[in-house]
Write a protein that holds these residues in place. Sequence first.
Motif, PDB file in Angstrom:
ATOM      1  N   PHE A  50       1.004  -1.135   0.040  1.00 55.47           N
ATOM      2  CA  PHE A  50       0.014   0.038  -0.042  1.00 55.47           C
ATOM      3  C   PHE A  50       0.736   1.152  -0.121  1.00 55.47           C
ATOM      4  CE2 PHE A  50      -2.773  -3.145   1.946  1.00 55.47           C
ATOM      5  CZ  PHE A  50      -3.845  -3.070   1.162  1.00 55.47           C
ATOM      6  N   GLY A  62      -2.233  -0.402   4.845  1.00 56.28           N
ATOM      7  CA  GLY A  62      -3.616  -0.333   4.239  1.00 56.28           C
ATOM      8  C   GLY A  62      -4.806  -0.695   5.175  1.00 56.28           C
ATOM      9  N   THR A  64      -7.535  -2.046   3.905  1.00 57.04           N
ATOM     10  CA  THR A  64      -8.095  -3.296   3.392  1.00 57.04           C
ATOM     11  C   THR A  64      -7.170  -4.333   3.489  1.00 57.04           C
ATOM     12  OG1 THR A  64      -8.758  -1.924   1.280  1.00 57.04           O
ATOM     13  CG2 THR A  64      -8.795  -4.268   1.059  1.00 57.04           C
ATOM     14  N   MET A  99      -9.930   1.553  -4.416  1.00 62.14           N
ATOM     15  CA  MET A  99      -8.642   1.830  -4.688  1.00 62.14           C
ATOM     16  C   MET A  99      -8.587   3.062  -5.834  1.00 62.14           C
ATOM     17  SD  MET A  99      -6.667  -0.079  -3.277  1.00 62.14           S
ATOM     18  CE  MET A  99      -7.272  -1.477  -2.241  1.00 62.14           C
ATOM     19  N   ASN A 120       1.134  -2.610  -6.224  1.00 60.42           N
ATOM     20  CA  ASN A 120       1.256  -1.320  -5.702  1.00 60.42           C
ATOM     21  C   ASN A 120      -0.364  -0.549  -5.536  1.00 60.42           C
ATOM     22  OD1 ASN A 120       3.853  -1.206  -5.096  1.00 60.42           O
ATOM     23  ND2 ASN A 120       4.329  -0.630  -7.140  1.00 60.42           N
ATOM     24  N   ALA A 121      -0.811  -0.700  -4.566  1.00 62.62           N
ATOM     25  CA  ALA A 121      -2.350  -0.011  -4.234  1.00 62.62           C
ATOM     26  C   ALA A 121      -2.345   1.393  -3.417  1.00 62.62           C
ATOM     27  CB  ALA A 121      -3.134  -1.287  -3.693  1.00 62.62           C
ATOM     28  N   GLU A 123      -4.960   3.191  -1.641  1.00 63.43           N
ATOM     29  CA  GLU A 123      -6.700   3.326  -1.190  1.00 63.43           C
ATOM     30  C   GLU A 123      -7.273   4.650  -1.434  1.00 63.43           C
ATOM     31  OE1 GLU A 123      -7.070   0.041   2.045  1.00 63.43           O
ATOM     32  OE2 GLU A 123      -5.713   1.615   2.653  1.00 63.43           O
TER      33      GLU A 123
END
Length: 142
Positions: A50, A62, A64, A99, A120-121, A123
């Motif tokens: 994240f 994150g 999530t 996202m 690679n996220a 949020e």
Amino acid sequence: MIYFLEYVKNFSIDLWFLIVDIVSGIEILSGGITRLQVSEAEVNNISVRFLFLHRTGEPTTGKTGPETILRQLNAKKGQVYSMLQAKTDVDTLLAMGIMEDVSIVPQPAGDSGKVDLTINAVERVSGGITAGGGIVESQVAL
């Protein structure tokens, strides 16, 4: 001819993550024919990272769970890596609506012909503060 072989070898090594094929053998045959042994990369590990949205992209924790993201992926450990499948997985994660940005970064997993994937996220910011008020006038009839 040697220069060409070095060029092909270096090109495939430098840009392997774009084509995700691994050149494991180069052989010069008679008549100037060159044989390249190419194999497809297999997914080794998949991890989720994240990142902050409004900062320099440094990692964060994150909200999530990583298992929620991994459950949505069609790419699985042991399968052949496909850039088309990676694009579909990114679209699926973005369609979840939680996202802001998602990318999949392949990295070589040693000399094994396998690839590690990093998701690679970023949020979306959720929640907010709401305030309200008003005046109520009441009239009483007698």
